[in-house]
Write an enzyme that holds these catalytic residues in place. Sequence first.
Site, PDB file in Angstrom:
ATOM      1  N   GLY A   8      43.267  42.481  51.952  1.00  0.00           N
ATOM      2  CA  GLY A   8      42.880  41.139  51.495  1.00  0.00           C
ATOM      3  C   GLY A   8      43.877  40.098  51.982  1.00  0.00           C
ATOM      4  O   GLY A   8      44.124  39.089  51.314  1.00  0.00           O
ATOM      5  N   GLY A  11      42.938  36.346  52.139  1.00  0.00           N
ATOM      6  CA  GLY A  11      42.509  35.643  50.938  1.00  0.00           C
ATOM      7  C   GLY A  11      43.562  34.642  50.490  1.00  0.00           C
ATOM      8  O   GLY A  11      44.575  34.431  51.162  1.00  0.00           O
ATOM      9  N   TYR A 143      33.618  41.240  37.273  1.00  0.00           N
ATOM     10  CA  TYR A 143      35.002  41.143  37.757  1.00  0.00           C
ATOM     11  C   TYR A 143      35.969  41.601  36.663  1.00  0.00           C
ATOM     12  O   TYR A 143      36.848  42.434  36.895  1.00  0.00           O
ATOM     13  CB  TYR A 143      35.273  39.690  38.155  1.00  0.00           C
ATOM     14  CG  TYR A 143      36.691  39.363  38.561  1.00  0.00           C
ATOM     15  CD1 TYR A 143      37.278  39.940  39.676  1.00  0.00           C
ATOM     16  CD2 TYR A 143      37.434  38.424  37.837  1.00  0.00           C
ATOM     17  CE1 TYR A 143      38.573  39.599  40.060  1.00  0.00           C
ATOM     18  CE2 TYR A 143      38.717  38.074  38.210  1.00  0.00           C
ATOM     19  CZ  TYR A 143      39.281  38.660  39.322  1.00  0.00           C
ATOM     20  OH  TYR A 143      40.558  38.322  39.696  1.00  0.00           O
ATOM     21  N   LYS A 147      38.378  44.877  36.456  1.00  0.00           N
ATOM     22  CA  LYS A 147      39.833  44.751  36.281  1.00  0.00           C
ATOM     23  C   LYS A 147      40.324  45.608  35.111  1.00  0.00           C
ATOM     24  O   LYS A 147      41.387  46.216  35.186  1.00  0.00           O
ATOM     25  CB  LYS A 147      40.229  43.277  36.092  1.00  0.00           C
ATOM     26  CG  LYS A 147      40.133  42.429  37.360  1.00  0.00           C
ATOM     27  CD  LYS A 147      41.145  42.859  38.415  1.00  0.00           C
ATOM     28  CE  LYS A 147      41.136  41.975  39.655  1.00  0.00           C
ATOM     29  NZ  LYS A 147      41.959  42.496  40.756  1.00  0.00           N
TER      30      LYS A 147
HETATM   31  C1  AKB Z   1      38.910  33.788  39.023  1.00  0.00           C
HETATM   32  O1  AKB Z   1      38.732  32.636  38.597  1.00  0.00           O
HETATM   33  O2  AKB Z   1      38.006  34.636  39.114  1.00  0.00           O
HETATM   34  C2  AKB Z   1      40.315  34.202  39.404  1.00  0.00           C
HETATM   35  C3  AKB Z   1      41.031  34.877  38.283  1.00  0.00           C
HETATM   36  C4  AKB Z   1      41.433  34.115  37.090  1.00  0.00           C
HETATM   37  O3  AKB Z   1      41.292  36.045  38.366  1.00  0.00           O
HETATM   38  N1  AKB Z   1      41.055  33.060  39.840  1.00  0.00           N
END
Ligand code: AKB
Length: 320
Positions: A8, A11, A143, A147
């Site tokens: 990455g 990024g 997401y 995580k």
């Molecule tokens: C997002 O907004 O998805 C990222 C994060 C807070 O992990 N910047």
Amino acid sequence: MKTILVTGACGQIGTDLTGVLRRLHGENTVLATSGGRPPADSVLGTGPFDVLDVTDGEAVDRLVRRSHPDAIYHLAARLSAVGETDPQRAWLVNMGGLYNILEAARAHDVRQLFWPSSIAVFGPDTPRERTPQDTVMRPTTIYGVSKVAGELLCDYYVRRYGLDVRGVRYPGVISSEAPPGGGTTDYAVEMFHAALSSGRYTCFVREDTVLPMIYMPDCLKAALDLMAAESLALQHHNAFNLAAMRFSAGDLAQAITRHVPHFTCTFEPDERQAIADSWPRSLDDTAARREWGWRPDFDLPRMTADMLGRLRARRSTGPD
Ligand code: AKB
């Protein structure tokens, strides 16, 4: 000589981190990889670069075997907002990618792995003020789910295989170099660019939306300091809460207006508001402070002045 692999690398964090690692350890010792975004000149022109799709386990294994890094910074991920447009792909990249990296690191005796988690591990049931290090984690985005699962998987590899995996839970990251790629906190970066280009910005969260944020120099300092920390001092290893600054979208617009008086910001919340509302407003980072001496350098006024200075300097030497 220490050799490092960065995934990455094109990024938002990877671009800056690759530059800092190359300055610290030598240009040829840091192999930058990316599966999607084309590399910026600052990554391509300063050291080795390879294309790497982290969802391809064999390709990951081959590259780690061939390059045999001492440390991997695994940053390739799909962020919160873009993750919701294709949750299946987000899971594949975030969890499949992490699994492939962990397995390759285990198989080829990589000494250390850095993997960033995020405030997205928390959800609407989590206490939102001074969110504790160890608390309820029931996120509502794919997401965030990836995580949480990733944090557990990293802990498992530490316990089961003795792999030295370390990481922090990043808040929204603000930086001037590479743009963020599809996060909920992207408005904090977009606002700066818009202030200098058109003088106008329509923010996609409400004016009173408060989120924790961190400026890139602190973001990099956290990764490097944690990786350099004495192993015996660490009780948590990965997923440290990290507090730097917290402000509302309205506070940020006002801070920018102090430097760009003609800047106007309006607020039109979209579907990202619900994600922002499910995240902490501030974090308790006592564990990071105690275990490896974390201390941020930038608050809102200092970050705003520095960001605008950097963006103005870039605009005067080329296209934004
Ligand atoms: C997002 O907004 O998805 C990222 C994060 C807070 O992990 N910047």
